[in-house]
Enzyme design. Sequence first.
Site: not given
Length: 370
Positions: A153-155, A331
Amino acid sequence: MHGVAITGTGVFTPENIITNDELVAAFNAYADRWNTEHAAEIETGKTEAKTHSSSDFIVAASGIERRYVLDKAGVLDPDRMYPKLTPRSDDEPSVMAEIAVDAARKALGDLDPASVDLVICAASNMERAYPAVAVEVQQLLGAGGFAFDMNVACSSATFGIQTAADMIRTGSVKTALVVNPEICSAHLEWRDRDCHFIFGDVATATLLQRDEGLTAPHFKVKSTRCATQFSNNIRNNNGYLRRAHDQMEDRRDMQFMQNGRKVFKEVLPLVSRHIAGHMADEGIAAGDLKRLWLHQANKTMNDYIGKKVLGRDPEPGEQPNILQDYANTSSAGSIIAFSKHSEDMAAGDLGLICSFGAGYSVGSVIVKRA
């Protein structure tokens, strides 16, 4: 063990911009139509009327002023409210690979793509299950070695950087590209007032190489750290099993969903502790840190984390934000901030890249200008 350096970054930015005012006008037109169509249910209390959005509400809630998208017309059509992308044949480059290649070429600069040993496509959603988008990017670039997709996901970007850096350190590869094509407009529910303003589209790329014989300015990767903790508070239930479910209608949970209040309450201390622990283990004091490049989800979140990490309010430029222009790009956000706000750093300056989000997940990369 080999040293690792970030030697290039690249950003692909779509041509289309949607301002808050444009977005609000489209959303409010949709809300008015919906309320008219469901007037009877609203009158009897079976459902609630949809509330108008506003530009002031969006800025206050997020700090976002505009966003870039691959398709503007579909998003702003009150009868549609999601992007309309032209279908491509299997013989054409996929949209995700195409924008990733654009960012990758910028990161490569004059470096021959054939010298790349590894391509990682790290993003919050993949255009397809297989073949891997990363392998397509590898082929389009003319890169060597091998490639694979990953999703945190966003990482995803920082997890991808750690994965590539570990392979370079151990000698598996010499040169790696981490690309983050984020077509967030396709998984956002634009008809939900609580989140319709959050995301934008972009692609970023980070070039990593062995820190040996480098003459051009670069950033030494001093340390990386990743962590995860399961939570349902940020979720997207879409996937290949959807067709196996009895309910095939357009379920709300098939797009981005979050419990914003719980995310704020739980993620902020998690990220602050993660960064503080990483810095402490590396012997880095708050005063040693020249810059923080944080995940670009929400200005209030970043201000909180910056103050916790530094022990004071960040000075202008210490914690650059780009979300006012790009919105949340999953990300890619921290990499955009790093790419656009790192060239002025002097040799010896220390900085920290951090991304965080669904999972929960958090990744941090400590770099030193060389």
